[in-house]
Design a protein around this motif. Sequence first.
Motif, PDB file in Angstrom:
ATOM      1  N   ARG A 131       0.832  -1.206   0.000  1.00 39.86           N
ATOM      2  CA  ARG A 131       0.000   0.000   0.000  1.00 39.86           C
ATOM      3  C   ARG A 131       0.863   1.251   0.000  1.00 39.86           C
ATOM      4  N   GLN A 141     -11.147   9.092  -2.871  1.00 37.99           N
ATOM      5  CA  GLN A 141     -11.277   7.649  -2.956  1.00 37.99           C
ATOM      6  C   GLN A 141     -10.237   6.922  -2.122  1.00 37.99           C
ATOM      7  N   SER A 142      -9.567   7.655  -1.233  1.00 39.81           N
ATOM      8  CA  SER A 142      -8.502   7.045  -0.466  1.00 39.81           C
ATOM      9  C   SER A 142      -9.019   6.232   0.716  1.00 39.81           C
ATOM     10  N   ARG A 143     -10.255   6.453   1.100  1.00 39.10           N
ATOM     11  CA  ARG A 143     -10.815   5.738   2.234  1.00 39.10           C
ATOM     12  C   ARG A 143     -11.733   4.616   1.762  1.00 39.10           C
ATOM     13  N   GLY A 144     -11.787   3.563   2.556  1.00 35.23           N
ATOM     14  CA  GLY A 144     -12.665   2.455   2.230  1.00 35.23           C
ATOM     15  C   GLY A 144     -14.111   2.766   2.601  1.00 35.23           C
ATOM     16  N   ARG A 145     -15.007   1.907   2.143  1.00 33.40           N
ATOM     17  CA  ARG A 145     -16.427   2.064   2.465  1.00 33.40           C
ATOM     18  C   ARG A 145     -16.692   1.487   3.851  1.00 33.40           C
ATOM     19  N   ALA A 173     -12.688  -8.432  -2.978  1.00 34.50           N
ATOM     20  CA  ALA A 173     -11.449  -7.732  -2.628  1.00 34.50           C
ATOM     21  C   ALA A 173     -10.698  -8.533  -1.564  1.00 34.50           C
ATOM     22  N   SER A 176      -8.753  -7.303   1.785  1.00 37.34           N
ATOM     23  CA  SER A 176      -9.040  -5.865   1.863  1.00 37.34           C
ATOM     24  C   SER A 176     -10.358  -5.599   2.586  1.00 37.34           C
ATOM     25  N   PHE A 258      -8.393  -0.415   4.738  1.00 39.17           N
ATOM     26  CA  PHE A 258      -9.149  -1.480   4.081  1.00 39.17           C
ATOM     27  C   PHE A 258     -10.161  -0.895   3.095  1.00 39.17           C
ATOM     28  N   LYS A 259     -10.462  -1.688   2.069  1.00 43.16           N
ATOM     29  CA  LYS A 259     -11.435  -1.256   1.063  1.00 43.16           C
ATOM     30  C   LYS A 259     -12.855  -1.300   1.610  1.00 43.16           C
ATOM     31  N   TYR A 260     -13.140  -2.291   2.462  1.00 48.22           N
ATOM     32  CA  TYR A 260     -14.466  -2.419   3.070  1.00 48.22           C
ATOM     33  C   TYR A 260     -14.309  -2.649   4.576  1.00 48.22           C
TER      34      TYR A 260
END
Length: 399
Positions: A131, A141-145, A173, A176, A258-260
């Motif tokens: 990363r 868009q740098s933060r995950g949902r 993912a 992630s 993390f993405k999620y």
Amino acid sequence: MSRFVAITAVRDFEGRVRQAIAGALHGELQTLSPEVLSGGPDDVFRQLNGAPPEVLILGPGVTPESALKLATVFDLQYPEISLLLIAEPSPDLILRAMHSGIRDVVTPEIDVNELRVLLERACLASASRRRGMAPAADPGQSRGRVVAVMSPKGGVGKTTVATNLAIGLGKLAPMSVVIVDLDLQFGDVASGLLLEPEHSITEAVRGAASQDSMVLKAFLTVHPAGIYALCAPRTPAESDYITADHVSQLINQLAGEFKYVVVDTAPGLGEHCLATLELATDGVWVCGMDVPSIRGLRKCFSVLKELQLLPAGRHTVLNFADRRSGISVQDVEATIGVPIDTVIPRSRTLPFTTNRGIPVLQGATRDAASKGLKKLVDRFDPKWVSTTHNQQHRRVVVS
């Protein structure tokens, strides 16, 4: 992809590595003979399957001199790969290994459990380096949902939905996704995922972990399906030491890594739940097919609308759907005032998989309930979002 590569000529050690990976760590193991070291890193890479590994294990049968020479080159050319040396440690060897870029030096007699922990930490270090080497993302868009899974009342299958959602997102993912058990008194995420965590959220929100994301990752538990979990406190009394500010800091940290981030909240609208909603990008509301649950969800929406805490992404799940209940999906929609996005029919399979600690989306079971859960997961797939253009709630329900 072979996530782990072991260079060794000792079958017993190779077997222990496979045991450490099986059922606990996501990925495969490829084994190479020590003879490959004679050609240098390029020869090693030519024999690898797929993408470069995350962890390279220099096992028994590799001379320390050969291992240190290879490690020096790898540290310069492939710093994202974690290197482990299996040899009898000595102060001199440990110092030279550190200078060569080797992460750990451990004895060949290491047992399977200790080896599993070692590999897990090596994977976390590798992921962090990757990363750090990635191009800077767009600030937006740098933060995950952050996905808050909620219900005003208990007993509606919220944790089952949350664990299956996390497992499903893990397929979109891998490595992630993290699921956080925020039912601090009686959380069941560990049971639902058949985990025996060494650490809990109590340790993760205090001390160095609250300031350093790398330290925080050491308190996460890896699930075989390729996701991470941060489980509830061991005793209900520990929940008294976790504040809403702790929750906000924790979610902010995880969303940056993390993405999620799937948060399984406690029933109701307590302070921890409200702190989660302030940061949530998505809310998954789980409702049973019974009058108290439906009315509770209507009141919940009303309160959150007043507080302006309804996340931009809304996903309403009707669980235990059964035509014989005397209530239709249209009845539920008319009462709560919003469309039902996902219907999960009553199923014999779902309670069975929950009791086993193996979410239905982790296995190959196919039934109506698994289809409903898969539909929920699809709502978080970027491809689905781009094709619907955020028009998932165009239909209006008149109450």
